[in-house]
Motif scaffolding. Structure first.
Motif, PDB file in Angstrom:
ATOM      1  N   GLY A 108       0.816  -1.200   0.000  1.00  0.00           N
ATOM      2  CA  GLY A 108       0.000   0.000   0.000  1.00  0.00           C
ATOM      3  C   GLY A 108       0.850   1.249   0.000  1.00  0.00           C
ATOM      4  N   SER A 109       0.250   2.357   0.409  1.00  0.00           N
ATOM      5  CA  SER A 109       0.936   3.645   0.425  1.00  0.00           C
ATOM      6  C   SER A 109       1.059   4.152   1.849  1.00  0.00           C
ATOM      7  CB  SER A 109       0.150   4.657  -0.420  1.00  0.00           C
ATOM      8  OG  SER A 109      -1.116   4.906   0.177  1.00  0.00           O
ATOM      9  N   THR A 110       1.579   5.351   1.992  1.00  0.00           N
ATOM     10  CA  THR A 110       1.738   5.957   3.320  1.00  0.00           C
ATOM     11  C   THR A 110       0.403   6.103   4.030  1.00  0.00           C
ATOM     12  OG1 THR A 110       3.640   7.199   2.496  1.00  0.00           O
ATOM     13  CG2 THR A 110       2.658   7.945   4.566  1.00  0.00           C
ATOM     14  N   TRP A 111      -0.642   6.366   3.255  1.00  0.00           N
ATOM     15  CA  TRP A 111      -1.957   6.651   3.844  1.00  0.00           C
ATOM     16  C   TRP A 111      -2.935   5.493   3.741  1.00  0.00           C
ATOM     17  CZ3 TRP A 111      -1.106  10.801   6.492  1.00  0.00           C
ATOM     18  CH2 TRP A 111      -0.194  11.752   6.011  1.00  0.00           C
ATOM     19  N   TYR A 112      -2.534   4.430   3.039  1.00  0.00           N
ATOM     20  CA  TYR A 112      -3.511   3.356   2.804  1.00  0.00           C
ATOM     21  C   TYR A 112      -2.806   2.010   2.755  1.00  0.00           C
ATOM     22  CZ  TYR A 112      -6.638   0.303   0.145  1.00  0.00           C
ATOM     23  OH  TYR A 112      -7.395  -0.752  -0.271  1.00  0.00           O
ATOM     24  N   LEU A 113      -3.263   1.063   3.561  1.00  0.00           N
ATOM     25  CA  LEU A 113      -2.742  -0.298   3.535  1.00  0.00           C
ATOM     26  C   LEU A 113      -3.663  -1.159   2.676  1.00  0.00           C
ATOM     27  CD1 LEU A 113      -1.676  -0.979   7.252  1.00  0.00           C
ATOM     28  CD2 LEU A 113      -0.218  -0.480   5.277  1.00  0.00           C
ATOM     29  N   ASP A 114      -3.076  -1.888   1.759  1.00  0.00           N
ATOM     30  CA  ASP A 114      -3.850  -2.755   0.869  1.00  0.00           C
ATOM     31  C   ASP A 114      -4.094  -4.087   1.579  1.00  0.00           C
ATOM     32  OD1 ASP A 114      -5.021  -4.162  -1.151  1.00  0.00           O
ATOM     33  OD2 ASP A 114      -3.516  -3.658  -2.665  1.00  0.00           O
ATOM     34  N   GLU A 115      -5.057  -4.080   2.486  1.00  0.00           N
ATOM     35  CA  GLU A 115      -5.351  -5.248   3.311  1.00  0.00           C
ATOM     36  C   GLU A 115      -5.792  -6.438   2.467  1.00  0.00           C
ATOM     37  OE1 GLU A 115      -4.780  -5.510   6.429  1.00  0.00           O
ATOM     38  OE2 GLU A 115      -4.674  -3.471   7.232  1.00  0.00           O
ATOM     39  N   GLU A 116      -6.570  -6.189   1.439  1.00  0.00           N
ATOM     40  CA  GLU A 116      -7.095  -7.274   0.605  1.00  0.00           C
ATOM     41  C   GLU A 116      -5.958  -8.035  -0.079  1.00  0.00           C
ATOM     42  OE1 GLU A 116     -10.196  -7.967  -3.149  1.00  0.00           O
ATOM     43  OE2 GLU A 116     -10.053  -6.012  -2.147  1.00  0.00           O
ATOM     44  N   THR A 117      -5.003  -7.299  -0.641  1.00  0.00           N
ATOM     45  CA  THR A 117      -3.871  -7.937  -1.322  1.00  0.00           C
ATOM     46  C   THR A 117      -3.012  -8.705  -0.327  1.00  0.00           C
ATOM     47  OG1 THR A 117      -3.798  -6.292  -3.082  1.00  0.00           O
ATOM     48  CG2 THR A 117      -1.772  -7.521  -2.649  1.00  0.00           C
ATOM     49  N   MET A 118      -2.768  -8.121   0.844  1.00  0.00           N
ATOM     50  CA  MET A 118      -1.942  -8.780   1.846  1.00  0.00           C
ATOM     51  C   MET A 118      -2.591 -10.065   2.341  1.00  0.00           C
ATOM     52  SD  MET A 118      -0.104  -5.734   4.064  1.00  0.00           S
ATOM     53  CE  MET A 118      -1.612  -4.916   4.605  1.00  0.00           C
ATOM     54  N   GLU A 119      -3.911 -10.039   2.559  1.00  0.00           N
ATOM     55  CA  GLU A 119      -4.620 -11.251   2.979  1.00  0.00           C
ATOM     56  C   GLU A 119      -4.504 -12.337   1.917  1.00  0.00           C
ATOM     57  OE1 GLU A 119      -8.599 -11.127   4.374  1.00  0.00           O
ATOM     58  OE2 GLU A 119      -8.280  -9.384   5.673  1.00  0.00           O
ATOM     59  N   GLU A 120      -4.708 -11.956   0.673  1.00  0.00           N
ATOM     60  CA  GLU A 120      -4.659 -12.920  -0.430  1.00  0.00           C
ATOM     61  C   GLU A 120      -3.271 -13.550  -0.533  1.00  0.00           C
ATOM     62  OE1 GLU A 120      -5.142 -12.968  -5.310  1.00  0.00           O
ATOM     63  OE2 GLU A 120      -5.934 -11.298  -4.129  1.00  0.00           O
ATOM     64  N   GLN A 121      -2.227 -12.742  -0.413  1.00  0.00           N
ATOM     65  CA  GLN A 121      -0.867 -13.254  -0.535  1.00  0.00           C
ATOM     66  C   GLN A 121      -0.488 -14.113   0.673  1.00  0.00           C
ATOM     67  OE1 GLN A 121       1.675  -9.886  -1.315  1.00  0.00           O
ATOM     68  NE2 GLN A 121       1.007  -9.713  -3.445  1.00  0.00           N
ATOM     69  N   ALA A 122      -0.992 -13.759   1.850  1.00  0.00           N
ATOM     70  CA  ALA A 122      -0.739 -14.569   3.044  1.00  0.00           C
ATOM     71  C   ALA A 122      -1.389 -15.942   2.898  1.00  0.00           C
ATOM     72  CB  ALA A 122      -1.269 -13.860   4.286  1.00  0.00           C
ATOM     73  N   ARG A 123      -2.627 -15.977   2.423  1.00  0.00           N
ATOM     74  CA  ARG A 123      -3.317 -17.249   2.193  1.00  0.00           C
ATOM     75  C   ARG A 123      -2.582 -18.081   1.157  1.00  0.00           C
ATOM     76  NH1 ARG A 123      -8.013 -13.921   1.789  1.00  0.00           N
ATOM     77  NH2 ARG A 123      -9.167 -13.810   3.758  1.00  0.00           N
ATOM     78  N   SER A 124      -2.099 -17.420   0.108  1.00  0.00           N
ATOM     79  CA  SER A 124      -1.396 -18.125  -0.961  1.00  0.00           C
ATOM     80  C   SER A 124      -0.103 -18.752  -0.451  1.00  0.00           C
ATOM     81  CB  SER A 124      -1.095 -17.154  -2.105  1.00  0.00           C
ATOM     82  OG  SER A 124      -0.367 -17.786  -3.130  1.00  0.00           O
ATOM     83  N   ALA A 125       0.635 -18.022   0.395  1.00  0.00           N
ATOM     84  CA  ALA A 125       1.885 -18.559   0.951  1.00  0.00           C
ATOM     85  C   ALA A 125       1.617 -19.786   1.809  1.00  0.00           C
ATOM     86  CB  ALA A 125       2.601 -17.483   1.762  1.00  0.00           C
ATOM     87  N   LEU A 126       0.569 -19.733   2.625  1.00  0.00           N
ATOM     88  CA  LEU A 126       0.215 -20.871   3.470  1.00  0.00           C
ATOM     89  C   LEU A 126      -0.269 -22.044   2.616  1.00  0.00           C
ATOM     90  CD1 LEU A 126      -1.598 -18.902   6.303  1.00  0.00           C
ATOM     91  CD2 LEU A 126       0.503 -20.220   6.575  1.00  0.00           C
TER      92      LEU A 126
END
Length: 260
Positions: A108-126
């Motif tokens: 994400g950026s300084t003002w916004y965290l891309d929670e959706e992308t991070m969740e998806e990538q965390a699930r994919s790694a697991l």
């Protein structure tokens, strides 16, 4: 020594007048699980910290994928694709799985965290490690078992596409079922083409998952053998005395007793 994914040649490290590592030659190949074993004070922790860029070496050569490199700090090691999963795991109990896996590397950026992308990538790694014991990536780490915490720490290294992963006592203090889960993860890492270094005092775990065993004795690498070609008793003798009559390995000259 054949060229590997990570190769160390002639590595020496001292702390003041005390020599800790003496002319260590060590390699890790892609798809390989190498167990690094040795008694307390053998130099295992120091060697791992040198590979991780925490301790600068006094002399010696590091090569990564055939190219000579300098591991002057942990960021340099991580930049190459070297990750260490320490025994204390370095996870924040007050954060959930996603927040831990992306800690310091948030999307994400300084003002916004891309929670959706991070969740998806965390699930994919697991999922890439066939992990089925974690029901939600939004669980706080404080609610996880020891085995699940170890799983998160290992999956974090997969998330960042690490090529060499060093696991420091990954099954310490785990129960039988949790140990089985972690050992399965170790083999999956190798099957994915990663080089894995397993630091362990548990020879049962070592013989189950390691392709090779590297033995440190008083700061020297006294043997590097195929697991299928040695017995428990031979490895114990190497760990405790630095020699094995059965294997034709004599005790090396040592100038000082190192500490880890």
């Amino acid at each position: 020594m054949s060229a590997g994914l990570l190769t160390l040649e002639g590595v020496n490290k001292s702390f003041g007048p005390v020599g800790v590592l003496h002319d260590v030659a060590f390699s890790v190949e892609a798809g390989d699980v190498v167990a690094l074993v040795g008694d307390n004070g053998a130099g295992k922790s120091t060697l791992v910290k040198c590979i991780a860029g925490i301790h600068p070496v006094d002399s010696g050569t590091f090569r990564f994928e055939g190219e000579r490199v300098t591991l002057h700090d942990p960021r340099a090691a991580a930049g190459l694709g070297i990750e260490v999963v320490y025994q204390d795991l370095a996870l924040a109990d007050n954060l959930d799985i996603v927040q831990n896996m992306f800690l310091g590397r948030e999307r994400g950026s300084t003002w916004y965290l891309d929670e959706e992308t991070m969740e998806e990538q965390a699930r994919s790694a697991l999922a890439s490690l066939s992990v089925r014991t974690i029901s939600s990536v939004r669980q706080p780490v404080s609610a996880l078992s020891g085995g699940q915490r170890q799983t998160v720490a290992i999956a974090k290294s997969v998330l960042w596409e690490s090529k060499v992963i060093l696991l420091d006592e990954p099954t310490a203090a785990l129960g039988v079922a949790q140990t089985r889960q972690v050992l399965n993860l170790v083999r999956r890492l190798a099957e994915q083409g990663r080089g894995v270094v397993l630091i362990s005092h548990n020879l049962a775990d070592v013989f189950e998952v390691a392709d090779r065993i590297a033995v440190l004795y008083l700061g020297r690498l006294v043997a590097e053998v195929k697991t299928s070609e040695v017995t428990h008793s031979q490895v114990v003798q190497l760990i405790t005395s630095g020699r094995s009559d059965e294997l034709g390995i004599g005790r090396p000259e040592t100038s000082a007793i190192p500490t880890t």
